[in-house]
Scaffold this motif. Structure first.
Motif, mmCIF file in Angstrom:
data_model
loop_
_atom_site.group_PDB
_atom_site.id
_atom_site.type_symbol
_atom_site.label_atom_id
_atom_site.label_comp_id
_atom_site.label_asym_id
_atom_site.label_seq_id
_atom_site.Cartn_x
_atom_site.Cartn_y
_atom_site.Cartn_z
ATOM 1 N N ALA A 161 9.912 11.231 -15.496
ATOM 2 C CA ALA A 161 11.043 10.736 -14.451
ATOM 3 C C ALA A 161 10.773 9.567 -13.694
ATOM 4 O O ALA A 161 9.760 9.767 -13.025
ATOM 5 C CB ALA A 161 11.439 12.002 -13.484
ATOM 6 N N PHE A 162 11.430 8.304 -14.015
ATOM 7 C CA PHE A 162 10.895 7.183 -13.456
ATOM 8 C C PHE A 162 11.857 6.559 -12.634
ATOM 9 O O PHE A 162 12.819 6.168 -13.035
ATOM 10 C CB PHE A 162 10.579 6.332 -14.699
ATOM 11 C CG PHE A 162 9.824 5.025 -14.523
ATOM 12 C CD1 PHE A 162 8.292 5.109 -14.862
ATOM 13 C CD2 PHE A 162 10.286 3.904 -13.840
ATOM 14 C CE1 PHE A 162 7.449 4.077 -14.541
ATOM 15 C CE2 PHE A 162 9.425 2.663 -13.685
ATOM 16 C CZ PHE A 162 8.017 2.941 -14.124
ATOM 17 N N GLU A 163 11.401 6.714 -11.198
ATOM 18 C CA GLU A 163 12.577 6.096 -10.277
ATOM 19 C C GLU A 163 12.396 4.566 -10.183
ATOM 20 O O GLU A 163 11.471 4.143 -9.814
ATOM 21 C CB GLU A 163 12.349 6.946 -9.051
ATOM 22 C CG GLU A 163 13.762 6.755 -8.354
ATOM 23 C CD GLU A 163 13.306 6.073 -6.775
ATOM 24 O OE1 GLU A 163 14.338 6.116 -5.909
ATOM 25 O OE2 GLU A 163 12.192 5.857 -6.297
ATOM 26 N N VAL A 164 13.535 3.908 -9.950
ATOM 27 C CA VAL A 164 13.605 2.349 -9.757
ATOM 28 C C VAL A 164 14.924 2.264 -8.904
ATOM 29 O O VAL A 164 15.824 3.147 -9.027
ATOM 30 C CB VAL A 164 13.690 1.653 -10.843
ATOM 31 C CG1 VAL A 164 12.277 1.536 -11.476
ATOM 32 C CG2 VAL A 164 14.535 1.882 -12.126
ATOM 33 N N GLY A 165 15.026 1.030 -8.364
ATOM 34 C CA GLY A 165 16.183 0.697 -7.676
ATOM 35 C C GLY A 165 16.624 -0.640 -8.154
ATOM 36 O O GLY A 165 16.110 -1.057 -8.967
ATOM 37 N N GLY A 169 19.755 -7.990 -4.115
ATOM 38 C CA GLY A 169 21.057 -8.090 -4.007
ATOM 39 C C GLY A 169 21.754 -7.394 -4.893
ATOM 40 O O GLY A 169 23.320 -7.806 -5.198
ATOM 41 N N GLY A 170 21.218 -6.502 -5.812
ATOM 42 C CA GLY A 170 22.114 -5.898 -6.936
ATOM 43 C C GLY A 170 22.138 -6.747 -8.099
ATOM 44 O O GLY A 170 22.421 -6.218 -9.147
ATOM 45 N N LYS A 171 21.387 -7.976 -8.082
ATOM 46 C CA LYS A 171 21.345 -8.896 -9.433
ATOM 47 C C LYS A 171 20.459 -8.179 -10.232
ATOM 48 O O LYS A 171 20.827 -8.333 -11.655
ATOM 49 C CB LYS A 171 21.207 -10.249 -8.857
ATOM 50 C CG LYS A 171 22.645 -10.812 -8.512
ATOM 51 C CD LYS A 171 22.075 -12.424 -8.214
ATOM 52 C CE LYS A 171 22.233 -12.865 -7.056
ATOM 53 N NZ LYS A 171 21.262 -13.409 -6.207
ATOM 54 N N VAL A 172 19.528 -7.741 -9.861
ATOM 55 C CA VAL A 172 18.350 -7.028 -10.916
ATOM 56 C C VAL A 172 18.371 -5.616 -11.067
ATOM 57 O O VAL A 172 18.410 -4.781 -9.712
ATOM 58 C CB VAL A 172 16.902 -7.474 -10.489
ATOM 59 C CG1 VAL A 172 15.979 -7.183 -11.325
ATOM 60 C CG2 VAL A 172 16.860 -9.303 -10.260
ATOM 61 N N LYS A 173 18.711 -5.202 -11.909
ATOM 62 C CA LYS A 173 18.931 -3.573 -12.206
ATOM 63 C C LYS A 173 17.641 -3.241 -12.806
ATOM 64 O O LYS A 173 17.563 -3.617 -14.195
ATOM 65 C CB LYS A 173 19.792 -3.222 -12.880
ATOM 66 C CG LYS A 173 21.285 -3.635 -12.143
ATOM 67 C CD LYS A 173 22.602 -3.017 -12.678
ATOM 68 C CE LYS A 173 23.819 -3.101 -11.682
ATOM 69 N NZ LYS A 173 23.907 -4.304 -11.086
ATOM 70 N N LEU A 174 16.652 -2.600 -12.137
ATOM 71 C CA LEU A 174 15.434 -2.417 -12.707
ATOM 72 C C LEU A 174 15.272 -1.352 -13.964
ATOM 73 O O LEU A 174 14.384 -1.530 -14.984
ATOM 74 C CB LEU A 174 14.278 -2.053 -11.761
ATOM 75 C CG LEU A 174 13.932 -3.155 -10.780
ATOM 76 C CD1 LEU A 174 13.037 -2.790 -9.565
ATOM 77 C CD2 LEU A 174 13.286 -4.429 -11.449
ATOM 78 N N THR A 215 17.777 -2.135 -1.189
ATOM 79 C CA THR A 215 17.980 -1.005 -2.284
ATOM 80 C C THR A 215 19.253 -0.342 -1.857
ATOM 81 O O THR A 215 18.879 0.504 -1.124
ATOM 82 C CB THR A 215 16.742 -0.456 -2.774
ATOM 83 O OG1 THR A 215 15.753 -1.274 -3.115
ATOM 84 C CG2 THR A 215 16.812 0.391 -3.992
ATOM 85 N N ASN A 216 20.403 -0.460 -2.551
ATOM 86 C CA ASN A 216 21.424 0.338 -2.167
ATOM 87 C C ASN A 216 21.578 1.650 -3.158
ATOM 88 O O ASN A 216 22.367 2.682 -2.738
ATOM 89 C CB ASN A 216 22.651 -0.540 -2.198
ATOM 90 C CG ASN A 216 22.574 -1.385 -1.051
ATOM 91 O OD1 ASN A 216 22.431 -1.149 -0.008
ATOM 92 N ND2 ASN A 216 22.799 -2.838 -1.304
ATOM 93 N N THR A 217 21.323 1.394 -4.444
ATOM 94 C CA THR A 217 21.302 2.650 -5.279
ATOM 95 C C THR A 217 20.065 2.742 -5.864
ATOM 96 O O THR A 217 19.187 1.711 -5.959
ATOM 97 C CB THR A 217 22.354 2.258 -6.555
ATOM 98 O OG1 THR A 217 22.128 0.987 -7.110
ATOM 99 C CG2 THR A 217 23.745 1.853 -5.898
ATOM 100 N N ASN A 218 19.688 3.776 -6.476
ATOM 101 C CA ASN A 218 18.432 3.919 -6.983
ATOM 102 C C ASN A 218 18.785 4.921 -8.267
ATOM 103 O O ASN A 218 19.728 5.476 -8.557
ATOM 104 C CB ASN A 218 17.266 4.583 -6.328
ATOM 105 C CG ASN A 218 17.571 6.149 -5.602
ATOM 106 O OD1 ASN A 218 18.869 6.159 -5.436
ATOM 107 N ND2 ASN A 218 16.612 6.561 -5.035
ATOM 108 N N ARG A 219 17.963 4.477 -9.088
ATOM 109 C CA ARG A 219 18.134 5.395 -10.655
ATOM 110 C C ARG A 219 16.701 6.123 -11.014
ATOM 111 O O ARG A 219 15.712 5.688 -10.836
ATOM 112 C CB ARG A 219 18.209 4.229 -11.812
ATOM 113 C CG ARG A 219 19.903 3.521 -11.269
ATOM 114 C CD ARG A 219 19.381 2.151 -10.937
ATOM 115 N NE ARG A 219 20.581 1.586 -10.159
ATOM 116 C CZ ARG A 219 21.699 0.978 -10.611
ATOM 117 N NH1 ARG A 219 21.796 0.842 -11.961
ATOM 118 N NH2 ARG A 219 22.721 0.597 -9.907
ATOM 119 N N ILE A 220 17.261 7.167 -11.895
ATOM 120 C CA ILE A 220 15.808 7.684 -12.364
ATOM 121 C C ILE A 220 16.163 7.588 -13.866
ATOM 122 O O ILE A 220 17.056 8.343 -14.540
ATOM 123 C CB ILE A 220 15.726 9.377 -11.994
ATOM 124 C CG1 ILE A 220 15.706 9.395 -10.567
ATOM 125 C CG2 ILE A 220 14.559 9.957 -12.537
ATOM 126 C CD1 ILE A 220 16.042 10.571 -9.821
#
Ligand code: SAM
Length: 227
Positions: A161-165, A169-174, A215-220
């Motif tokens: 489970a790899f968490e990134v943000g 300014g939202g331009k790069v979605k890791l 970082t406003n949103t994060n993703r796993i």
């Protein structure tokens, strides 16, 4: 670990007088300014009581069964510190699940944010080797090296489970960068969970109040090692 988490904060449950939340140690100069502005003088604290109170809060959900499981697991547990791309102490194929969150490029200055914790532990913050690349291509190379090491330690069928943000300014979605790194190292992506959050007290302390900066949103991103 509880003491490290209680060093500084914004309530009497911390060792310090009022300051920013515990993951952001301010400089001595900035703290003096906060003290002046609020007319506060650091009080003496009952440190042992604070540690015990926090510890029992953390353990309150642990029933007898969980405590027993933890006490069995404890005998085989190992706590390592060091670079995550070099974990030679861990035998290959020995891990079922990796839960991790790497630096999101260079958006956080971990050395200065952790100066107080390092001081408390007698560690020179500047001597800790951190991976904080400023360019996306360098970050991608570093993450691919990390995935190769994770592939070595995980057993076939094991998960990450790899968490990134999202950054810049939202331009790069890791997660878009992470997916090919994992695939190249031998993993199958299973799903991406997106957490789109409301602002917290911590975000407001950072001056983030418009759903735009930081970082406003994060993703796993969940991967499985190919059999
Ligand atoms: C996004 S934060 C995750 C923090 C974690 N969730 C926690 O609660 O401690 C990234 C962490 O990676 C650490 N880090 C940076 N470079 C590293 C490396 N090469 N190996 C292992 N950890 C590293 C940083 O010090 C930071 O604590």
């Amino acid at each position: 670990m509880v003491a490290l988490n209680r060093l500084t904060g914004h309530s009497p449950g911390f060792f310090s007088v009022y300051t920013l939340p515990p993951n952001q140690a301010v400089s001595v100069k900035a703290q003096r300014k906060i003290n002046e502005a609020r007319g506060q003088t650091p009080p003496r604290r009952r440190v042992a009581e604070i540690i015990c109170r926090k510890t029992s809060q953390l353990l309150k959900d642990c029933d007898e069964e969980v405590c027993q499981t933890l006490s069995v697991a404890r005998s085989g547990a190992r706590l390592l510190t060091g670079d995550s791309t070099d974990t030679a102490q861990m035998p290959g194929g020995s891990v079922a699940l990796v839960v991790t969150s790497p630096p999101f490029l260079d958006v956080v200055d971990y050395a200065s944010d952790n100066w107080l914790r390092c001081w408390f532990m007698g560690i020179d913050a500047g001597s800790v080797k951190l991976t904080i690349p400023n360019k996306l291509a360098d970050w991608e190379r570093a993450m691919t090296a990390l995935f190769r090491e994770l592939c070595r330690v995980l057993r076939p069928g094991g998960h990450i489970a790899f968490e990134v943000g999202e950054v810049r300014g939202g331009k790069v979605k890791l997660e878009e960068t992470v997916l090919p790194c994992g695939v190249e190292a031998g993993f199958t992506p299973l799903l991406v969970v997106i957490n789109d959050q409301k602002f917290t007290k911590t975000a407001n302390c950072w001056g983030v109040d418009n759903n735009f900066k930081g970082t406003n949103t994060n993703r796993i991103v969940v991967f499985q090692k190919r059999e």
